[in-house]
Each structure stands twice: as structure tokens, then as C-alpha cells.
Motif scaffolding. Structure first.
Motif, PDB file in Angstrom:
ATOM      1  N   ILE A 237       2.754  -3.758  -9.996  1.00 27.17           N
ATOM      2  CA  ILE A 237       1.698  -3.120  -9.201  1.00 27.17           C
ATOM      3  C   ILE A 237       1.677  -1.643  -9.558  1.00 27.17           C
ATOM      4  N   ARG A 238       0.488  -1.134  -9.839  1.00 25.10           N
ATOM      5  CA  ARG A 238       0.313   0.311 -10.061  1.00 25.10           C
ATOM      6  C   ARG A 238      -0.386   0.905  -8.851  1.00 25.10           C
ATOM      7  N   ILE A 239       0.251   1.900  -8.246  1.00 22.38           N
ATOM      8  CA  ILE A 239      -0.297   2.578  -7.071  1.00 22.38           C
ATOM      9  C   ILE A 239      -0.753   3.972  -7.501  1.00 22.38           C
ATOM     10  N   THR A 240      -1.917   4.383  -7.021  1.00 20.15           N
ATOM     11  CA  THR A 240      -2.413   5.731  -7.292  1.00 20.15           C
ATOM     12  C   THR A 240      -2.058   6.632  -6.117  1.00 20.15           C
ATOM     13  N   ALA A 295      -8.635   2.824   6.163  1.00 20.75           N
ATOM     14  CA  ALA A 295      -8.279   1.847   5.123  1.00 20.75           C
ATOM     15  C   ALA A 295      -8.658   2.363   3.738  1.00 20.75           C
ATOM     16  N   ALA A 296      -7.876   1.939   2.738  1.00 18.62           N
ATOM     17  CA  ALA A 296      -8.126   2.423   1.375  1.00 18.62           C
ATOM     18  C   ALA A 296      -7.634   1.404   0.352  1.00 18.62           C
ATOM     19  N   ILE A 297      -8.285   1.420  -0.791  1.00 11.59           N
ATOM     20  CA  ILE A 297      -7.780   0.664  -1.947  1.00 11.59           C
ATOM     21  C   ILE A 297      -6.824   1.617  -2.661  1.00 11.59           C
ATOM     22  N   ILE A 298      -5.573   1.195  -2.836  1.00 11.06           N
ATOM     23  CA  ILE A 298      -4.570   2.152  -3.329  1.00 11.06           C
ATOM     24  C   ILE A 298      -3.928   1.746  -4.650  1.00 11.06           C
ATOM     25  N   ILE A 308       4.810   0.836  -9.816  1.00 13.39           N
ATOM     26  CA  ILE A 308       4.704   2.146 -10.456  1.00 13.39           C
ATOM     27  C   ILE A 308       3.740   3.029  -9.676  1.00 13.39           C
ATOM     28  N   MET A 309       4.147   4.267  -9.455  1.00 15.76           N
ATOM     29  CA  MET A 309       3.283   5.250  -8.803  1.00 15.76           C
ATOM     30  C   MET A 309       2.717   6.180  -9.858  1.00 15.76           C
ATOM     31  N   GLU A 310       1.389   6.236  -9.949  1.00 12.82           N
ATOM     32  CA  GLU A 310       0.739   7.238 -10.801  1.00 12.82           C
ATOM     33  C   GLU A 310       0.555   8.477  -9.942  1.00 12.82           C
TER      34      GLU A 310
END
Ligand code: MG
Length: 331
Positions: A237-240, A295-298, A308-310
Motif C-alpha cells: 500500500i502506498r500512502i500519500t 473523509a479522504a482517499i489517502i 510505504i509513505m510518500e
């Protein structure tokens, strides 16, 4: 080995204890059982999916900004049912009370439980009470169990490549509210627990589109829950970072306390993995609900085996599963 506090902290260390406590030969009633370590069990009975779950609540202090042990006792169980796709129907309540506890406080706790039940249409149908001598426990412990009915069962392990990751609002509010209260930090009304029953919000989301996976980021926070979802689903999973909602006040209190707000408990939050083409509809449905306004798409799901956090400045780092929630007795 002796049990220590980290064994109850919802992180990697707790996994060691769970390996012992789930060593039953009889742990599955034909659906989803203890082996899945999901938010609840699913028991298929004559074509109906009965969802069943239980939680014990030991939060200190009993009354905290934004909630109390009663509200958390109902919401913890209702939300675990909801995470499996279960409409909450009926709960039980076992109270263990220390001699000397104020009856007025019990009345306040029960009123709070009743209010949370009313919000999601569930009922408290059975219970048990024990009183222990002074000093045998700290105030009160409440166990709740609940049954629900799921038309569509959702697991925490169902993420698929291409899914988008949604959260229904700001992360870290509950854990930081508890920690700030205990540390005597005064943020007035700025930092409050998010404790809330999520069934109505989840019901709206299920009606708006397909949900592949759900989990509530309680002990161990978002970091623990998102890693568990990735590991069980066999994906990355990549999180922004910029898209992850965290209140400014929570961020500053967390840095004063030296705590990562993504590693502390939430009690009114859900992480969802949804197909890319359903995400906007589901997001819109969640945002119509009072508990989903932020709410948000993250993030998004990819092949691999990491979270992974970008970062905002264009870097990347792993979001590691925490060894445990840094805050004991948070729920
Ligand atoms: Mg859960």
C-alpha cells in the motif's frame, strides 16, 4: 515469560500473546473464526451471516474529552461488527466494578451507552454485574459482546491491486486526547476523542459501492491496522502523506508528547479498500454522514509486501507496524 503491558497494546508484541490465546482446536463455527484474527467472527446459520464479537474496556480516565468508558464499550463492539459488514442487533454488557465506585458515575455511563446504542439502532439485551473489593481493580471494567447480521461480509484481508484506500476522517484523535488528558495538557475543546458508532456510515458506504476490505484502526492506530490489512491481503500500500487527515492540534500535541499520531488508537474511524471506479461514490456517501465529513482517499494498493509513505517533500519511507500502542489503557 510473564505477561507485560505491551502484550495488550495492539501491536507486534501483542501478536506473540495472541499466538498462545488463539491456540484452540475448536475455533471456527463454519464461517470466519478465531484463526482469522479479524474484527469479528462470522457464523453462517441457514443462509444468514451472523457476526459476533467481544471487547473488554479498561480506559483510564473513565470520563475523558469527547467520551467515556460507556460510549467506548458500545462503539468498540458496534464498530467491530460494522467492519465485518454486520448491522448491529444486540449487545451484552458485563460490568466488573470496584467497591466504592460512585453510583452516579454508573448512571452517567449507562446513559452514555444508551445514547450510542440509539445512534445505531442496536439494543443492550443482557448483562452481568460483579463487584470486587477495593483495590482488586481500578474503578470499572466493562465487557461487551455483540451480534449483528451481514448481508455482505467484508474482511480485513480483501484488498486487491488497484484499490484505493479511504479513511472517514482525522487520525489519532482518541489516543492523543487520552494521553493529553493524562499528561495534564489543556487543549480545551480542541482535542477530543472521536469515539463514535460507525454502522450508519458503513451502511451508506456499502450501499454506494463495493468495499473489498475494512478495518477499524484502534490500538496501534492506523500504522498497525494498515500493515495488518496489507499483510493479510498479500499486497503493498502506498500512502500519500499530504492526503492523510490529522488535526493541527493533534499534530502539535503529539509532537509535544513524542508520539506518532498514526500509532495511537482511534475509536470512530474506518479504513476501507475500494475498487478505483467506486471510490468517488463511496467517498461522497461517507462525507454526507456527520462522522465522515473529513473523509479522504489517502492511498492505493499495489503488488508487493510493504506499506510505504510518500512524504510531502517527495521522499519515501516505510510505515512500520508499531511494537504496540504507546498509550496503555486507551480503550
Ligand atoms: Mg477492530
Amino acid at each position: 515469560m510473564k505477561v507485560n503491558l505491551m502484550h495488550g497494546a495492539g501491536g507486534e508484541v501483542m501478536g506473540e500473546l495472541l499466538a498462545v490465546l488463539t491456540r484452540f482446536e475448536h475455533r471456527n463455527a463454519g464461517g470466519i473464526g478465531l484463526e482469522a484474527l479479524d474484527d469479528g467472527a462470522v457464523i453462517p446459520v441457514r443462509g444468514t451471516n451472523i457476526v459476533f464479537t467481544t471487547d473488554s474496556h479498561v480506559v483510564r480516565p473513565v470520563f475523558f474529552p469527547g467520551g467515556d468508558i460507556g460510549r467506548i464499550s458500545v462503539c468498540g463492539t458496534v464498530n467491530d461488527l460494522a467492519m465485518m459488514g454486520g448491522r448491529p442487533i444486540a449487545l451484552s454488557c458485563g460490568m466488573i466494578i470496584e467497591e466504592g465506585f460512585l453510583v452516579e458515575d454508573l448512571e452517567r455511563i449507562v446513559r452514555s451507552m444508551d445514547h450510542a446504542l440509539g445512534e445505531c439502532g442496536a439494543s443492550m439485551v443482557t448483562g452481568d454485574t460483579k463487584v470486587l473489593e477495593r483495590g482488586a481493580l481500578d474503578g470499572i471494567v466493562i465487557n461487551t459482546a455483540g451480534i449483528g447480521i451481514a448481508d455482505t461480509v467484508v474482511r480485513d484481508s480483501g484488498l486487491q491491486e488497484g484499490d484505493l484506500i479511504l479513511v472517514n476522517g482525522t487520525l489519532g484523535d482518541h489516543g492523543i486526547a487520552i494521553m493529553a488528558e493524562r499528561a495534564g495538557l489543556k487543549f480545551g475543546e480542541q482535542i477530543r476523542s472521536d469515539v463514535a458508532p460507525l454502522w450508519n456510515l458503513v451502511e451508506g458506504a456499502l450501499a454506494a459501492g463495493t468495499i473489498h476490505a475494512m478495518k477499524d484502526p484502534t490500538r496501534g492506530g492506523f500504522a498497525s491496522a494498515i500493515n495488518e490489512m496489507a499483510r493479510k491481503s498479500g499486497v503493498s500500500i502506498r500512502i500519500t502523506e499530504e492526503s492523510v487527515p490529522v488535526r493541527k492540534s493533534v499534530r502539535s500535541a503529539a509532537s509535544m508528547l513524542g508520539i506518532d499520531p498514526l500509532q495511537v488508537a482511534n475509536e470512530g474511524k474506518v479504513i476501507m479498500g475500494v475498487p478505483g471506479d467506486a471510490a468517488e461514490d463511496i467517498l461522497a456517501a461517507i462525507r454526507t454522514h456527520p462522522y465522515g465529513r473529513d473523509a479522504a482517499i489517502i492511498g492505493r494498493v499495489e503488488p508487493g509486501a510493504h506499506v510505504i509513505m510518500e512524504t510531502a517533500i517527495g521522499g519515501e519511507r516505510f510505515i512500520e507496524p508499531p511494537v504496540g500502542d504507546p498509550v496503555p489503557r486507551v480503550c
